[in-house]
Scaffold this motif. Structure first.
Motif, PDB file in Angstrom:
ATOM      1  N   THR A   1       0.697  -1.182  -0.162  1.00 14.86           N
ATOM      2  CA  THR A   1       0.027   0.072   0.130  1.00 14.86           C
ATOM      3  C   THR A   1       1.113   1.135  -0.104  1.00 14.86           C
ATOM      4  O   THR A   1       1.875   1.317   0.764  1.00 14.86           O
ATOM      5  N   ASP A   2       0.481   2.166  -0.778  1.00 16.72           N
ATOM      6  CA  ASP A   2       1.245   3.369  -0.819  1.00 16.72           C
ATOM      7  C   ASP A   2       1.150   4.263   0.694  1.00 16.72           C
ATOM      8  O   ASP A   2       0.368   4.165   1.256  1.00 16.72           O
ATOM      9  N   GLY A   3       2.445   4.519   0.883  1.00 16.14           N
ATOM     10  CA  GLY A   3       2.638   5.383   2.175  1.00 16.14           C
ATOM     11  C   GLY A   3       2.762   4.641   3.409  1.00 16.14           C
ATOM     12  O   GLY A   3       2.835   4.815   4.680  1.00 16.14           O
ATOM     13  N   ILE A   4       2.873   3.029   3.260  1.00 14.90           N
ATOM     14  CA  ILE A   4       3.039   2.228   4.287  1.00 14.90           C
ATOM     15  C   ILE A   4       4.238   1.373   4.012  1.00 14.90           C
ATOM     16  O   ILE A   4       4.345   0.676   3.135  1.00 14.90           O
ATOM     17  N   SER A   5       5.201   1.193   4.896  1.00 12.82           N
ATOM     18  CA  SER A   5       6.390   0.235   4.807  1.00 12.82           C
ATOM     19  C   SER A   5       6.589  -0.833   5.910  1.00 12.82           C
ATOM     20  O   SER A   5       6.222  -0.644   6.897  1.00 12.82           O
ATOM     21  N   ILE A   6       7.418  -1.872   5.589  1.00 13.11           N
ATOM     22  CA  ILE A   6       7.776  -2.648   6.515  1.00 13.11           C
ATOM     23  C   ILE A   6       9.139  -2.100   6.985  1.00 13.11           C
ATOM     24  O   ILE A   6      10.025  -1.847   6.433  1.00 13.11           O
ATOM     25  N   ALA A   7       9.362  -1.911   8.544  1.00 16.67           N
ATOM     26  CA  ALA A   7      10.674  -1.299   8.965  1.00 16.67           C
ATOM     27  C   ALA A   7      11.364  -2.499   9.626  1.00 16.67           C
ATOM     28  O   ALA A   7      11.323  -3.094  10.536  1.00 16.67           O
ATOM     29  N   TYR A   8      12.620  -2.769   8.564  1.00 18.15           N
ATOM     30  CA  TYR A   8      13.236  -3.968   8.942  1.00 18.15           C
ATOM     31  C   TYR A   8      14.603  -3.523   9.708  1.00 18.15           C
ATOM     32  O   TYR A   8      14.862  -2.246   9.812  1.00 18.15           O
ATOM     33  N   GLY A   9      15.098  -4.210  10.452  1.00 20.25           N
ATOM     34  CA  GLY A   9      16.189  -3.817  11.390  1.00 20.25           C
ATOM     35  C   GLY A   9      16.008  -3.494  12.671  1.00 20.25           C
ATOM     36  O   GLY A   9      14.654  -3.476  13.077  1.00 20.25           O
ATOM     37  N   GLY A  10      17.024  -3.017  13.454  1.00 16.41           N
ATOM     38  CA  GLY A  10      16.553  -2.592  14.761  1.00 16.41           C
ATOM     39  C   GLY A  10      16.463  -3.778  15.876  1.00 16.41           C
ATOM     40  O   GLY A  10      15.857  -3.456  16.926  1.00 16.41           O
ATOM     41  N   TYR A  11      16.997  -4.894  15.374  1.00 20.52           N
ATOM     42  CA  TYR A  11      16.940  -5.977  16.352  1.00 20.52           C
ATOM     43  C   TYR A  11      18.220  -6.663  16.370  1.00 20.52           C
ATOM     44  O   TYR A  11      18.434  -8.183  16.799  1.00 20.52           O
ATOM     45  N   GLU A  12      19.240  -6.151  15.733  1.00 20.15           N
ATOM     46  CA  GLU A  12      20.593  -6.581  15.709  1.00 20.15           C
ATOM     47  C   GLU A  12      21.301  -6.809  17.049  1.00 20.15           C
ATOM     48  O   GLU A  12      21.709  -7.864  17.170  1.00 20.15           O
TER      49      GLU A  12
ATOM     50  N   VAL B   1       6.679   8.924   9.095  1.00 19.19           N
ATOM     51  CA  VAL B   1       7.458   8.705  10.124  1.00 19.19           C
ATOM     52  C   VAL B   1       8.956   8.512   9.767  1.00 19.19           C
ATOM     53  O   VAL B   1       9.212   7.545   8.848  1.00 19.19           O
ATOM     54  N   LYS B   2       9.723   9.108  10.088  1.00 21.46           N
ATOM     55  CA  LYS B   2      11.110   9.214   9.495  1.00 21.46           C
ATOM     56  C   LYS B   2      12.147   8.662  10.799  1.00 21.46           C
ATOM     57  O   LYS B   2      11.869   9.108  12.049  1.00 21.46           O
ATOM     58  N   ASP B   3      13.367   8.021  10.213  1.00 26.19           N
ATOM     59  CA  ASP B   3      14.319   7.741  11.165  1.00 26.19           C
ATOM     60  C   ASP B   3      13.813   6.931  12.385  1.00 26.19           C
ATOM     61  O   ASP B   3      14.230   7.097  13.498  1.00 26.19           O
ATOM     62  N   LEU B   4      12.985   5.857  12.128  1.00 27.70           N
ATOM     63  CA  LEU B   4      12.375   5.221  13.065  1.00 27.70           C
ATOM     64  C   LEU B   4      13.623   4.189  13.543  1.00 27.70           C
ATOM     65  O   LEU B   4      13.561   4.070  14.615  1.00 27.70           O
ATOM     66  N   ILE B   5      14.203   3.643  12.635  1.00 21.17           N
ATOM     67  CA  ILE B   5      15.252   2.561  13.064  1.00 21.17           C
ATOM     68  C   ILE B   5      16.502   3.115  12.687  1.00 21.17           C
ATOM     69  O   ILE B   5      17.098   3.346  11.690  1.00 21.17           O
TER      70      ILE B   5
ATOM     71  N   LEU C   1      14.238   6.516  20.451  1.00 14.85           N
ATOM     72  CA  LEU C   1      13.230   7.133  19.610  1.00 14.85           C
ATOM     73  C   LEU C   1      13.246   8.711  19.646  1.00 14.85           C
ATOM     74  O   LEU C   1      12.312   9.432  19.132  1.00 14.85           O
ATOM     75  N   TYR C   2      14.426   9.196  20.186  1.00 17.46           N
ATOM     76  CA  TYR C   2      14.647  10.762  20.406  1.00 17.46           C
ATOM     77  C   TYR C   2      14.913  11.403  18.909  1.00 17.46           C
ATOM     78  O   TYR C   2      14.816  12.460  18.785  1.00 17.46           O
ATOM     79  N   ASP C   3      15.416  10.745  17.922  1.00 17.45           N
ATOM     80  CA  ASP C   3      15.742  11.229  16.632  1.00 17.45           C
ATOM     81  C   ASP C   3      14.629  10.890  15.752  1.00 17.45           C
ATOM     82  O   ASP C   3      14.696  11.237  14.408  1.00 17.45           O
ATOM     83  N   VAL C   4      13.532  10.119  16.161  1.00 21.17           N
ATOM     84  CA  VAL C   4      12.464  10.328  15.319  1.00 21.17           C
ATOM     85  C   VAL C   4      11.659  11.490  14.930  1.00 21.17           C
ATOM     86  O   VAL C   4      11.612  12.409  15.726  1.00 21.17           O
ATOM     87  N   TRP C   5      11.363  11.883  13.530  1.00 23.45           N
ATOM     88  CA  TRP C   5      10.318  12.845  13.337  1.00 23.45           C
ATOM     89  C   TRP C   5       9.622  12.530  12.296  1.00 23.45           C
ATOM     90  O   TRP C   5       9.378  11.423  11.736  1.00 23.45           O
ATOM     91  N   VAL C   6       8.608  13.562  12.173  1.00 23.39           N
ATOM     92  CA  VAL C   6       7.307  13.374  11.296  1.00 23.39           C
ATOM     93  C   VAL C   6       7.470  14.346   9.902  1.00 23.39           C
ATOM     94  O   VAL C   6       7.550  15.503  10.404  1.00 23.39           O
ATOM     95  N   GLN C   7       7.097  13.675   8.854  1.00 20.74           N
ATOM     96  CA  GLN C   7       7.123  14.753   7.798  1.00 20.74           C
ATOM     97  C   GLN C   7       5.504  15.153   7.530  1.00 20.74           C
ATOM     98  O   GLN C   7       4.532  14.424   7.531  1.00 20.74           O
ATOM     99  N   PRO C   8       5.386  16.372   7.682  1.00 23.93           N
ATOM    100  CA  PRO C   8       4.099  16.928   7.328  1.00 23.93           C
ATOM    101  C   PRO C   8       3.413  16.511   6.262  1.00 23.93           C
ATOM    102  O   PRO C   8       3.877  16.276   5.254  1.00 23.93           O
TER     103      PRO C   8
END
Length: 533
Positions: free
Chosen positions: A262-273, A512-516, A526-533
């Motif tokens: 679906t447009d606008g939705i992704s699977i966030a891989y990583g962050g479990y190393e 949602v940007k910089d989630l992982i 999650l202090y560096d997560v930001w959202v794109q308007p």
């Protein structure tokens, strides 16, 4: 005179300036995201619990002494610098000045000493693995901490994040019953987000800590964790934009595969190393029928791990060969050499023969005995996995009753009272097996007061000796040899049936940007997560 090189360099610098300016403009403070997770936790201070949802929330509120880069090298957090003594038996940390607790009190070395020795080491399920040889802690001044170890301990520097060793406020907890302290569920930390409210059955809301020691961070004003009972409703929330992030297990994997298109939705891989998660079945070795190794091995042979991965988890993982995840293969701790293989072609015939030898012959109806499987309360997919396991064990004559309990009851009965026969779960192995894997099979972690330890009540002096040897050995090759022998012994004894090395992915809206950005992923700050308007 112009050269191609100078033109390219000038253009690159111009583009860099444009990109940097755009990024700086984009990464402005403001907005918030909604994360759905399940189950709703029973407490939200992870110094006292390693429950997945507790960790997901608490690591935004608390800091650790260290963080880690994607190669698992330590980075400063509450500790600005550190020095390991020549004999490896002391570690001196210089703490960050000017850090405040969320209630305005100053953070000092006394908080670190109290947290590590009085709380984390005794109450966190992995505390003894992380801090085992730490005997005393000196605090020569308010910004200096000296850990005194009984012996050099290689894993220590890999287990000091906010996930493993969160620093809690001494002035709030000292001389109290830690578990009964009101701050357990209204926590006060030094982290990027402050606790605001917990509306039971609905959500937990955190807000930006304006006094956070990382200047200009966090970017988000709010983090909201929502608890939604139904998987389909969670999926619909992501699809509609009501939910920004869905943690692993909250959405049916087949729906995840649909939504990723679906447009606008992704699977966030990583962050479990740094987490090295493994899905497994824990067996109660203190009572029949799992007090017999042959029965445990029969279960291990009967399970078709690849089918479970394909039909329940839709490919988000691969078959586990033992307690240590293949995620740490690069470090040399993982092996399959000499490890019993339960996936052989004649595995069902072997399983039936083992049950015969254990004194459980098949009756006229083909059934041998009945067990109760306490299904993990992490989402509907765990129930589906239970149904597949019931079918697979039925083929060797084991009848399985599935039992589902609410999360607090599940933790109390299974992990505190040890009132179960077989239970499903997943475990954090961590970057070093001593930190995460050890707790599941070390005799010293059989403790009803501390959940999520050795609930199988498995005790093997040879295994214990290898865990202790791995704790004290500094030579990497020799340590890995200990881990290889542990895998061979544990897979042979099978007090736990290891099913899958998990891809602990999440679903996210692309705004949602910089989630992982760390090897802890959603279990980081999650202090560096930001959202794109």
């Amino acid at each position: 005179m112009f050269s191609v090189k100078s033109v390219v360099l000038t253009s690159a610098l111009a583009l860099s300036a444009v990109f940097t300016g755009w990024q700086a403009q984009a990464q402005q403070q403001g907005g918030g995201i909604v994360i759905t997770t399940t189950p709703e936790p029973s407490l939200i201070t992870n110094a006292l619990s390693s429950a997945p949802t507790t960790a997901e929330i608490a690591t935004k509120i608390f800091d650790g002494l260290l963080e880690y880069d994607m190669d698992l090298n330590p980075k400063p957090s509450l500790a600005e610098s550190w020095e390991i003594g020549e004999d490896g038996k002391t570690v001196t940390f210089k703490l960050r000045a000017g850090v405040k607790w969320h209630d305005g009190a100053p953070f000092t070395s006394a908080d670190v000493a109290f947290s590590l020795l009085k709380v984390v080491k005794d109450y966190h399920p992995r505390g003894k693995g992380n801090l085992g040889p730490v005997e005393t802690i000196d605090t020569p001044d308010e910004l200096t901490v000296v850990l005194n170890l009984a012996h050099p301990y290689v894993p220590l520097m890999k287990g000091l994040s906010s996930l493993e060793a969160p620093i809690v406020p001494r002035h709030i907890y000292e001389n109290t019953d830690y578990r009964a302290n009101p701050a357990v569920n209204a926590p006060i930390g030094t982290g990027p987000y402050r606790f605001v409210e917990w509306a039971k059955g609905s959500h937990i809301r955190l807000e930006r800590n304006p006094a956070y020691w990382r200047a200009g961070l966090p970017y988000l004003d709010t983090l909201t964790f929502r608890f939604i009972a139904d998987s389909a409703t969670r999926a619909a929330g992501v699809e509609s934009g009501e939910i920004d992030v869905a943690t692993f297990g909250t959405i049916n994997p087949v729906e995840m595969r649909r939504l990723e298109k679906t447009d606008g939705i992704s699977i966030a891989y990583g962050g479990y190393e740094a987490i090295a998660p493994v899905m497994m079945l824990e067996l109660n070795t203190a009572q029949a029928p799992f007090d017999k190794k042959e029965v445990r091995q029969a279960v291990a042979y009967a399970l078709d791990r690849q089918r479970i991965i394909d039909t329940v988890w839709y490919g988000f993982g691969k078959p586990a060969r033992g307690p240590i995840s293949s995620f740490v293969k690069g470090a040399g701790a993982w092996t399959e050499e000499g490890v019993r293989d339960y996936t052989v072609a004649d595995r069902l015939d072997i399983a039936k023969k083992l049950l015969d030898e254990a004194g459980y012959p098949a009756g006229a109806d083909g059934k041998r005995f009945k067990i109760v499987h306490d299904v993990a309360t992490f989402g509907e997919d765990w129930r589906r996995m239970g149904e597949v396991i019931r079918q697979q064990l039925g083929r060797i004559g084991i009848e399985v009753e599935l039992r589902t309990r609410d999360y607090p009851t599940f933790v109390r009965e299974v992990h505190n009272n040890y009132d179960f026969q077989m239970t499903s779960t997943w475990s954090i192995g961590m970057a070093d097996p001593t930190l995460g894997v050890q707790r599941n099979t070390w005799t010293k972690t059989i403790n009803k007061e501390v959940p999520f330890g050795n609930v199988s009540q498995y005790s093997n002096p040879e295994v214990d000796a290898l865990w202790v040897a791995a704790q004290t050995e500094a030579d990497p090759a020799k340590r890995n040899a200990h881990f290889h022998n542990l895998q061979r012994l544990l897979v042979e004894d099978s007090p736990i049936i290891w099913i899958m090395d998990m891809d602990l992915v999440a679903m996210q809206r692309d705004r949602v940007k910089d989630l992982i950005t760390s090897p802890l992923g959603l279990r980081g700050g999650l202090y560096d997560v930001w959202v794109q308007p």
